[in-house]
Structures are given as structure tokens and as C-alpha cells.
Design an enzyme around this catalytic site. Structure first.
Site, mmCIF file in Angstrom:
data_model
loop_
_atom_site.group_PDB
_atom_site.id
_atom_site.type_symbol
_atom_site.label_atom_id
_atom_site.label_comp_id
_atom_site.label_asym_id
_atom_site.label_seq_id
_atom_site.Cartn_x
_atom_site.Cartn_y
_atom_site.Cartn_z
ATOM 1 C CE1 TYR A 169 -3.270 -2.871 0.001
ATOM 2 C CE2 TYR A 169 -3.817 -1.947 2.325
ATOM 3 C CZ TYR A 169 -4.006 -2.151 1.534
ATOM 4 O OH TYR A 169 -4.739 -3.836 1.169
ATOM 5 C CB SER B 253 -13.568 -2.399 -2.401
ATOM 6 O OG SER B 253 -12.645 -2.426 -2.603
ATOM 7 N N PRO B 254 -16.418 -2.046 0.277
ATOM 8 C CG PRO B 254 -16.815 -1.486 2.156
ATOM 9 C CD PRO B 254 -15.904 -1.737 1.151
ATOM 10 N N GLY C 39 -18.611 -4.434 -9.320
ATOM 11 C CA GLY C 39 -17.994 -4.560 -10.510
ATOM 12 C C GLY C 39 -16.819 -5.367 -9.584
ATOM 13 C CB VAL D 89 -18.198 4.818 -5.717
ATOM 14 C CG1 VAL D 89 -19.037 4.458 -4.069
ATOM 15 C CG2 VAL D 89 -16.369 4.378 -5.222
ATOM 16 C CG PHE D 90 -22.678 0.501 -5.024
ATOM 17 C CD1 PHE D 90 -24.019 0.977 -3.802
ATOM 18 C CD2 PHE D 90 -22.018 -0.106 -4.822
ATOM 19 C CE1 PHE D 90 -23.898 -0.085 -2.983
ATOM 20 C CE2 PHE D 90 -21.759 -0.637 -3.366
ATOM 21 C CZ PHE D 90 -22.952 -0.236 -2.537
#
Length: 305
Positions: free
Chosen positions: A52, A215-216, A220, A225-226
Site C-alpha cells: 500500500y 471495497s464494500p 463490479g 463507487v455505487f
């Protein structure tokens, strides 16, 4: 914030963890604000990896936190090893070297948890076992787990390592729900029924391994981000409705959807925005109803058989 037992270990951790992948993008003072906000919200679990920020995220975290013996007793530190440039490496030497480098950057003598980051096709499980034994004997790592592995890969490791594998970190969320889809579409002739991961969620429950959801809020394979995304009006309308009902943010509702599952999934959030972090942390205290959970699942574009 609610706490949970991490797998079969004696560790009691916050059910929401802070993923520190992007901490290298912050100044020391801004990183300190994020860290203190997490602590104030009840987060005691901090997720790292050697790659990271090219290692800078671990370094900035330790400097921002002001790592000392008193603080170290209050936080749970997890890091990962196994990604090496454009390849994967589970060799004994690489695992040992990676841990030493992470410990140096994190300014600590030990990791609470070490995960193997992504499956290495050339893994020799005997070498992994030797590495784990050495790390445990030296006190450098107290607990072990994996990331992004399916049940047969885990079973292969378990044939050789003595230590319990207490966690498996996997991409999971409302718009990346493959582990849910395959469990609902049993014996159905559709794409959702394809058992891509070998019953990972059920396997984890049966083997007392904590699933850590990374990555909640992505859809996809990390396409974006949704939450608040115009591409997904139905699920965002429902998130907004529930956010108003529970007096929390839409992102907190999306996190609460994960936490509602009886597998006791730990949600790893990666925001470096203190206000957003504080808002999402409130998901820990919310329990969605069964009807709300299924409604969100369907509004996310999933059909029940």
C-alpha cells in the site's frame, strides 16, 4: 461500536475496520485526524499491506498515530504479504522479509494478524508453514489468515500449517454479492447459480474464519463507487430511504447490509475523509430488518429464484 471475535482467535475487534491503503496520500496531520476519528468512533482494527503506497501507508500511519507501547496495546494491526511487483510470492524468504519491513515501518515489534495477500500459483505450502512457524516463534506475528482465496486453496494450506487461519479478506458488498448469489440460486440454470468460489461464505462459517469485506462500496471488480452513482438509481433511492429512517448516511446503510449477515462479516472501509468515516461507523449500531436486507439486495439488481 460493536466488537466481534476474529475467527477462532481470542482477538476482539471492531466489526468495522479501517483500511489504510490510501493513507500515503495524506499529510501526517491529516492522517492523524483520520486515525483519531477512527479511535473515537470505536474502531480498533487497522488493515495494512506491504504494497500500500509502496510501503508509505504503513510508515505514515505509524507516524500519524504516534506509535508507542500504550497505544500499541489498544490497536489491532493487520498487514499482508505475497504481492511482489507483477507477480505473487509465498516463498519463505519473501514472507519473512516482508514482515520485517512492515514491522519497521509500523514501528512495532509484532503484527496481530498477517494475511497472505493473493494466491500464489507457485506456492509451496511447506515453505509457508516454515515461515509461519518462524514468525510465531519469534513473536513477530500472533495470528494468520489469507486473502482472496477459495476453500480448496485454504484446505491445502491447512494440511501444512499448524496455526489456525482466522480470516479471509474478500471483495464483498451490496453490488459485489457473488457469495450471496450462488447460495440463493441452488440448482438454477442461470449465471447467478455458478459456484465460482466453492461456497466461500458457508465454508468460512463452518471453519470459524472471519470474512473481511474489502471495497464494500464498489461495484463490479472495483469499477467505481455505487453509492450516490446515477448509474444505479433504484438501489440509491432505497439507500436514501433507509438513511432517513435510521438517521445515518447512505454509505452507512450499505455497510449495515453487510453487517446484517449472520456470518459476522467484518467490514473494511477505506475512506480517508474523517467526516465520512465517522458517518459510516454508525452502521455498527444498526440492524436492518430481514425485509430491508432483501429489498436492498433486489434493488441492487439481483433477482430471487
Amino acid at each position: 461500536m460493536k466488537q466481534m471475535q476474529l475467527g477462532s482467535s481470542s482477538l476482539h475487534v471492531s466489526n468495522i475496520a479501517l483500511g489504510c491503503m490510501r493513507m500515503n496520500e495524506l499529510s501526517i496531520s491529516d492522517a492523524e485526524k483520520v486515525f483519531r476519528t477512527a479511535l473515537d468512533a470505536g474502531v480498533n482494527f487497522f488493515d495494512h499491506a506491504d504494497i500500500y503506497g509502496g510501503g508509505d501507508s504503513e510508515d505514515i500511519f505509524a507516524r500519524a498515530a504516534g506509535m508507542n507501547d500504550d497505544l500499541r496495546e489498544k490497536v489491532i494491526l493487520q498487514s499482508k504479504a505475497g504481492i511482489r511487483g507483477n507477480s505473487f510470492d509465498f516463498s519463505k524468504s519473501h514472507i519473512l522479509n516482508t514482515v520485517d519491513e512492515s514491522l519497521n515501518r509500523l514501528q512495532t515489534d509484532y503484527l496481530d494478524v498477517l494475511l497472505l495477500h493473493r494466491p500464489d500459483a507457485l506456492m509451496e505450502p511447506e515453505e509457508v508453514a516454515e515461515a509461519f512457524d518462524s514468525l510465531q516463534a519469534s513473536g513477530k506475528v500472533r495470528h494468520f489468515g489469507v486473502s482472496n482465496q477459495h476453500p480448496m486453496q485454504i484446505e491445502l494450506l491447512k494440511q501444512h500449517v499448524k496455526q489456525d487461519l482466522i480470516a479471509n479478506q474478500l471483495q464483498f458488498g451490496l453490488m459485489h454479492s457473488l457469495m450471496i448469489d450462488q447460495g440463493l440460486n441452488v440448482n438454477m440454470k442461470n449465471d447467478a447459480a455458478v459456484m465460482r468460489e466453492g461456497g466461500l461464505l458457508e465454508y468460512s462459517q463452518l471453519n470459524n474464519m472471519t470474512v473481511q469485506a474489502w471495497s464494500p462500496f464498489q461495484y463490479g471488480m472495483m469499477e467505481g463507487v455505487f453509492v450516490g452513482n446515477d448509474k444505479f438509481p433504484e438501489v440509491n433511492k432505497k439507500l436514501s430511504e433507509l438513511a432517513g429512517r435510521y438517521h445515518i448516511t447512505e454509505s452507512a446503510v450499505a455497510a449495515a447490509w453487510i453487517l446484517r449477515h449472520p456470518a459476522r462479516i467484518q467490514t473494511v472501509i477505506g475512506t480517508m475523509n474523517p467526516e465520512r468515516l465517522a458517518g459510516i461507523a454508525k452502521a455498527s449500531e444498526i440492524t436492518l430488518t430481514r425485509e430491508e436486507w432483501y429489498d436492498l439486495y433486489q434493488k441492487a439488481g439481483n433477482e430471487l429464484p
